[in-house]
Write a protein that holds these residues in place. Structure first.
Motif, PDB file in Angstrom:
ATOM      1  N   VAL A 391       0.843  -1.202   0.000  1.00 12.96           N
ATOM      2  CA  VAL A 391       0.000   0.000   0.000  1.00 12.96           C
ATOM      3  C   VAL A 391       0.874   1.246   0.000  1.00 12.96           C
ATOM      4  CG1 VAL A 391      -1.673   1.351   1.340  1.00 12.96           C
ATOM      5  CG2 VAL A 391      -1.953  -1.132   1.145  1.00 12.96           C
ATOM      6  N   LEU A 392       1.964   1.210   0.772  1.00 14.55           N
ATOM      7  CA  LEU A 392       2.873   2.353   0.836  1.00 14.55           C
ATOM      8  C   LEU A 392       3.484   2.662  -0.528  1.00 14.55           C
ATOM      9  CD1 LEU A 392       4.649   4.466   2.342  1.00 14.55           C
ATOM     10  CD2 LEU A 392       6.277   2.591   2.796  1.00 14.55           C
ATOM     11  N   ILE A 393       4.013   1.640  -1.204  1.00 17.74           N
ATOM     12  CA  ILE A 393       4.748   1.910  -2.447  1.00 17.74           C
ATOM     13  C   ILE A 393       3.835   2.159  -3.647  1.00 17.74           C
ATOM     14  CG2 ILE A 393       6.784   0.664  -1.674  1.00 17.74           C
ATOM     15  CD1 ILE A 393       5.956  -1.692  -3.481  1.00 17.74           C
ATOM     16  N   TYR A 394       2.556   1.734  -3.548  1.00 19.86           N
ATOM     17  CA  TYR A 394       1.661   1.938  -4.681  1.00 19.86           C
ATOM     18  C   TYR A 394       0.645   3.064  -4.471  1.00 19.86           C
ATOM     19  CZ  TYR A 394       3.353  -2.091  -7.287  1.00 19.86           C
ATOM     20  OH  TYR A 394       4.150  -2.951  -8.014  1.00 19.86           O
ATOM     21  N   LYS A 395       0.176   3.207  -3.232  1.00 17.65           N
ATOM     22  CA  LYS A 395      -0.866   4.212  -2.982  1.00 17.65           C
ATOM     23  C   LYS A 395      -0.362   5.425  -2.210  1.00 17.65           C
ATOM     24  CE  LYS A 395      -4.892   1.163  -3.201  1.00 17.65           C
ATOM     25  NZ  LYS A 395      -6.140   0.729  -2.495  1.00 17.65           N
ATOM     26  N   LYS A 396       0.768   5.276  -1.509  1.00 17.18           N
ATOM     27  CA  LYS A 396       1.292   6.384  -0.706  1.00 17.18           C
ATOM     28  C   LYS A 396       2.754   6.649  -1.078  1.00 17.18           C
ATOM     29  CE  LYS A 396      -1.727   5.179   3.219  1.00 17.18           C
ATOM     30  NZ  LYS A 396      -2.516   6.406   3.378  1.00 17.18           N
ATOM     31  N   LYS A 397       3.050   6.493  -2.367  1.00 21.37           N
ATOM     32  CA  LYS A 397       4.427   6.593  -2.836  1.00 21.37           C
ATOM     33  C   LYS A 397       5.040   7.975  -2.655  1.00 21.37           C
ATOM     34  CE  LYS A 397       3.017   5.409  -6.981  1.00 21.37           C
ATOM     35  NZ  LYS A 397       3.041   5.019  -8.418  1.00 21.37           N
ATOM     36  N   ASN A 398       4.192   8.991  -2.476  1.00 22.48           N
ATOM     37  CA  ASN A 398       4.704  10.361  -2.364  1.00 22.48           C
ATOM     38  C   ASN A 398       5.115  10.749  -0.942  1.00 22.48           C
ATOM     39  OD1 ASN A 398       4.332  10.885  -5.132  1.00 22.48           O
ATOM     40  ND2 ASN A 398       2.174  11.409  -4.801  1.00 22.48           N
ATOM     41  N   LEU A 399       4.877   9.849   0.025  1.00 21.50           N
ATOM     42  CA  LEU A 399       5.273  10.154   1.408  1.00 21.50           C
ATOM     43  C   LEU A 399       6.799  10.212   1.511  1.00 21.50           C
ATOM     44  CD1 LEU A 399       2.840   7.882   3.488  1.00 21.50           C
ATOM     45  CD2 LEU A 399       2.693  10.356   3.133  1.00 21.50           C
ATOM     46  N   ASN A 400       7.285  11.208   2.226  1.00 25.13           N
ATOM     47  CA  ASN A 400       8.739  11.370   2.387  1.00 25.13           C
ATOM     48  C   ASN A 400       9.301  10.302   3.324  1.00 25.13           C
ATOM     49  OD1 ASN A 400       8.870  13.682   0.772  1.00 25.13           O
ATOM     50  ND2 ASN A 400       8.287  15.006   2.479  1.00 25.13           N
ATOM     51  N   ARG A 401      10.440   9.713   2.948  1.00 24.63           N
ATOM     52  CA  ARG A 401      11.152   8.808   3.850  1.00 24.63           C
ATOM     53  C   ARG A 401      12.645   8.915   3.597  1.00 24.63           C
ATOM     54  NH1 ARG A 401       7.191   6.740   0.002  1.00 24.63           N
ATOM     55  NH2 ARG A 401       7.755   4.646  -0.703  1.00 24.63           N
ATOM     56  N   ALA A 402      13.403   8.694   4.660  1.00 27.90           N
ATOM     57  CA  ALA A 402      14.854   8.879   4.589  1.00 27.90           C
ATOM     58  C   ALA A 402      15.547   7.715   3.898  1.00 27.90           C
ATOM     59  CB  ALA A 402      15.415   9.051   5.999  1.00 27.90           C
ATOM     60  N   TYR A 403      14.908   6.541   3.909  1.00 27.17           N
ATOM     61  CA  TYR A 403      15.523   5.361   3.286  1.00 27.17           C
ATOM     62  C   TYR A 403      14.527   4.712   2.331  1.00 27.17           C
ATOM     63  CZ  TYR A 403      17.417   0.680   2.623  1.00 27.17           C
ATOM     64  OH  TYR A 403      17.893  -0.482   2.062  1.00 27.17           O
ATOM     65  N   GLN A 404      14.987   4.306   1.163  1.00 26.92           N
ATOM     66  CA  GLN A 404      14.163   3.569   0.222  1.00 26.92           C
ATOM     67  C   GLN A 404      14.971   2.408  -0.345  1.00 26.92           C
ATOM     68  OE1 GLN A 404      11.438   5.393  -2.505  1.00 26.92           O
ATOM     69  NE2 GLN A 404      11.824   7.457  -1.743  1.00 26.92           N
TER      70      GLN A 404
END
Length: 520
Positions: A391-404
């Motif tokens: 859900v994070l990578i497909y629907k909330k991909k624009n959320l800022n995170r320090a590591y990917q």
């Protein structure tokens, strides 16, 4: 000055530092006998679990842990913010609930060692005696933790070094010398014996114990926020951890398998059996040496259990603070120990001890069922975790995170899919009785495991459905993320707990002022 100190600590975790706080994961001495039941297949299982399950969990957890606003909440926040609070609570519940079963397997191991030390076989074989033994050890250790955990770190450190590291080093040394001398070994080591027969599902079920050995890394993943160079150092640290775990677990598991025939292997006392066989091979007067080692192992795991008592309950405390659990569970004593939650935990452990010990006859059935139950409960939490990651990578991909995870959406999908598929497959095969069980034992295993699993799955959703959504959380105590320099690195990440419970002095002062104003 304090502000500057906090800032310097914020990004001060090196690659070696991160490895140091996760290194306790590779010391799984009490799982060696279970590994040994798979013979040389154990190397295949360790590689499979390490690279197709452990690594995906570690990488996905690191990305979720660094999403802006999610840093403080752990798996409760990760799953809650992607799948909803109901599933977030279920995930944190499963993370805690599996510990209540894990306590039983750890204490079985203690009893197996003590039964040898005191020449009291009934402690390991008689269900009634074994059950009483579990209760005495667990409740004594539980009450010892209600006075605060200030001494727990010292006990855990001493127990880890004396009761786990030193015996493991002695075991590895004896095994290597035994093999180098050309002595006969009771396990086939060949290319054919490396890959298991996938048509025989009952020989694959032991794989769940290898998954258990890797569980808990998500608790350490949150510390990626404190690393100086997470993009480079975190993946390297995880790969080093996997390699070290594979090497140590291979030597330990094969060491047990080499000298103890499977038909004679007792899972809760297998390590002591191995020391007895190895020491007996080198000297005929070594019984006292084995007893000392067995006592060291028992004391080491006792120290481990004591350090596990309070930590995991802090995750449930965060749920109580959010109003999901009744108000009574927001209470802590003057040492900031959530006593009501600890008492409930004790009752649950007592119930599990009764079900597993009497239902499985107190022998290998009990031990195998306890391990499988621990894994299946936690695996449901991991399945929710991986779905949340999608859900994070497909629907909330624009959320800022320090590591990917590097490589973009395709690589992220492949890695998460590997973890999810392995979790589902492990969950399914866990319900197949191991090949080491026959006759009545297979029925006992299936019945206990299925019924216990169904009940465990229902409980968190029932609690959430029944909770009063209008009740507000309490602010009398604040919950904060444990920083890397504050954690007890001698305790397995799965059992540390991810949060501190601290008195919120400002809130207490506000309440005091409010009371004075009301009186006036």
């Amino acid at each position: 000055m304090d502000k500057n100190l906090k800032q310097s600590n914020a990004k001060s975790l090196s690659l070696f530092g991160f490895f140091a706080i996760t290194a306790s994961m590779v010391m799984t001495v009490y799982e060696y006998p279970t590994f040994a039941t798979s013979g040389f297949h154990l190397v295949f299982f360790l590689l499979l679990g390490g690279f197709l399950w452990f690594l995906p969990v570690a990488l996905c957890a690191a990305e979720m842990a660094t999403v802006e606003g999610w840093q403080e909440g752990g798996i409760f926040a990760w799953v809650g913010n992607t799948l909803g609070e109901r599933f977030g609570f279920a995930a944190i519940f499963f993370q805690w609930f599996q510990i209540t079963v894990g306590f039983v397997t750890m204490i079985y191991f203690i009893l197996g060692a003590l039964s040898y030390v005191f020449d009291f076989p009934a402690l390991n074989t008689n269900p009634a005696v074994k059950f009483v033994g579990v209760l005495i050890i667990f409740w004594v250790l539980t009450f010892s933790q209600l006075g605060g955990t200030k001494n727990t770190a010292k006990i855990a450190k001493l127990g880890f070094i004396v009761g786990i590291v030193i015996p493991a080093i002695i075991l590895f040394a004896l095994v290597i010398i035994y093999v180098v001398q050309g002595n006969p070994i009771d396990v086939e080591i060949s290319t054919k014996a490396f890959i298991p027969d996938f048509t025989k599902i009952n020989t694959l079920v032991v794989f769940v114990s290898f998954i258990l050995a890797y569980m808990g890394v998500e608790a350490s993943a949150s510390h990626v926020n404190e690393m100086t160079n997470p993009k480079r150092d975190y993946p390297i640290a995880m790969i080093i951890l996997i390699v070290v775990a594979i090497i140590l677990n291979t030597v330990g598991g094969l060491g047990v398998a080499s000298v103890i025939p499977q038909s004679q292997l007792n899972l809760s006392a297998g390590v002591v059996q191995t020391f007895e066989a190895l020491v007996g091979h080198f000297t005929s007067n070594g019984t006292w040496i084995v007893k000392i080692i067995a006592l060291m192992i028992a004391l080491g795991v006792i120290g481990e259990v004591s350090a596990w008592v309070v930590g995991p309950s802090r995750g449930m405390y965060t749920a109580a603070q959010n109003g999901i659990l009744p108000k009574v569970f927001r209470k802590v004593n003057k040492h900031n120990v959530p006593v009501p939650l600890i008492m409930v935990q004790g009752v649950v452990v007592t119930i599990w001890a009764a079900v597993l010990t009497f239902g499985g006859g107190g022998n290998n059935v009990s031990f195998l069922t306890a391990i499988s139950l621990t894994v299946v409960i936690y695996l449901v939490g991991y399945i929710l975790f991986f779905i949340g990651y999608f859900v994070l990578i497909y629907k909330k991909k624009n959320l800022n995170r320090a590591y990917q995870i590097p490589g973009g959406i395709v690589v992220k999908t492949i890695i998460a899919a590997a973890g999810l598929i392995m979790s589902i497959l492990s969950l399914i095969i866990s319900f197949v009785p191991p090949s080491s069980l026959t006759g009545k034992s297979t029925t006992e295993y299936e019945v206990i495991l299925v019924i216990s699993f169904i009940i465990a799955i229902i409980i968190p959703f029932a609690i959430y459905a029944l909770h009063d959504k209008s009740q507000n959380g309490s602010n009398n105590h604040k919950v904060s993320r444990i920083k890397h320099h504050e954690i007890n690195s001698f305790v397995h990440p799965i059992a540390r707990g991810e949060h501190h419970i601290n008195s919120n002095e400002e809130d207490v002062m506000d309440q005091t002022d409010s009371m004075k104003n009301n009186k006036e």
